[in-house]
Design a protein around this motif. Structure first.
Motif, PDB file in Angstrom:
ATOM      1  N   ILE A  77     -12.803 -53.436   5.039  1.00  0.00           N
ATOM      2  CA  ILE A  77     -12.186 -53.032   6.088  1.00  0.00           C
ATOM      3  C   ILE A  77     -12.586 -53.812   7.542  1.00  0.00           C
ATOM      4  N   ASP A  93      -4.869 -45.710   1.207  1.00  0.00           N
ATOM      5  CA  ASP A  93      -4.959 -46.842   2.767  1.00  0.00           C
ATOM      6  C   ASP A  93      -5.246 -45.365   4.117  1.00  0.00           C
ATOM      7  N   TRP A 138      -6.818 -52.032   7.877  1.00  0.00           N
ATOM      8  CA  TRP A 138      -7.085 -51.249   6.885  1.00  0.00           C
ATOM      9  C   TRP A 138      -6.346 -51.084   6.102  1.00  0.00           C
TER      10      TRP A 138
END
Length: 266
Positions: free
Chosen positions: A219, A57, A95
């Motif tokens: 997200i 990520d 996120w």
């Protein structure tokens, strides 16, 4: 007449200030982006050997920021208070293996396109004699605070959880695994990619072949940040199209998650 003119001028001033405030928040004028992560969530986000945050990520977010011309800042959230910290503007998004929940959408949070399909599993010691969730009757199970796993044990899997001796909640997955290694608990209830990553690097552990919950990662942005979310979504798609996304996913550290990355599926 003078009073009317004064009121009109005041209203125009307020509109002007509102326009400036809106422009300041618009992606076109943004120069930096604060990514909220779980600092102990490999392979999606974790502290690397060089002392800097990394993970799938994190690398994708860095590529997004490079694409959009933003400077990336990383903020390690307390996962149990992630949405509180997002609302207080300590970060621009969360996120980091963030499960998309209907309750978040109902509360007004803006959620990106889903990018990963996840399941919940149990990790035990290889010599424990535990081969299924049914074998955990009378046993102690660890789970991270504020996770979908904890929510499942309290809700959809409450009947199963009721057979356990107790549930130990920890503020990170690593602490859950430490408790397992130290024989303080008999199993860890955890996301499959985290389980696969940890078991691959630590001998004597196994994943029970039983999926106990399914979900999608996305997200999370604050209410009102639809424009920012759209900008990030569009940038991610551009990275998918130019091959950058696949290049990041192809790294050895992310081998456990490639299969379930939605943007790489035909």
């Amino acid at each position: 007449m003078k009073k009317t003119i004064s009121l009109l001028l005041a209203a125009l001033m307020l509109l002007s200030l509102s326009a400036v405030a809106f422009a300041a928040d618009a992606p076109a004028d943004r120069t930096s982006f604060i990514m909220g992560i779980d600092p102990e969530y490999p392979p999606f986000s974790y502290l690397g050997d060089d002392g800097k945050y990394t993970g799938f990520d994190v690398e994708v977010c860095q590529a997004v920021c490079d694409y959009l011309g933003w400077e990336l800042e990383i903020f390690g959230v307390n996962w149990d208070e992630k949405l509180i910290q997002l609302d207080s503007m300590e970060c621009d998004c969360v996120w980091s293996g963030m499960t998309i929940l209907d309750s978040m959408k109902e509360a007004g949070y803006v959620i990106s396109e889903p990018y990963y399909y996840n399941t919940q599993v149990l990790v035990v010691k290889e010599d424990s004699g535990i081969d299924s969730s049914a074998d955990l009757a009378g046993k102690i199970v660890a789970v991270q605070l504020g996770t979908s796993g904890e929510a499942l044990l309290n809700e959809d899997l409450a009947e199963l959880a009721g057979t356990f001796d107790s549930i130990l909640t920890c503020d990170s997955f690593l602490k859950c695994f430490t408790e397992l290694q130290g024989n303080a608990v008999d199993a860890v209830f955890v996301d499959l990619p985290v389980a696969a990553s940890y078991v691959a690097k630590n001998e004597g552990l196994k994943i029970i072949d039983e999926e106990l919950g399914a979900e999608y990662y996305g997200i999370a942005f604050r209410s009102g940040d639809a424009e920012l979310c759209a900008a990030v979504d569009e940038a991610v798609q551009a990275l998918v199209e130019d091959g950058t996304y696949a290049e990041i996913a192809a790294k050895e550290d992310y081998a456990e998650i490639v299969e379930n990355l939605l943007f790489l599926q035909d």
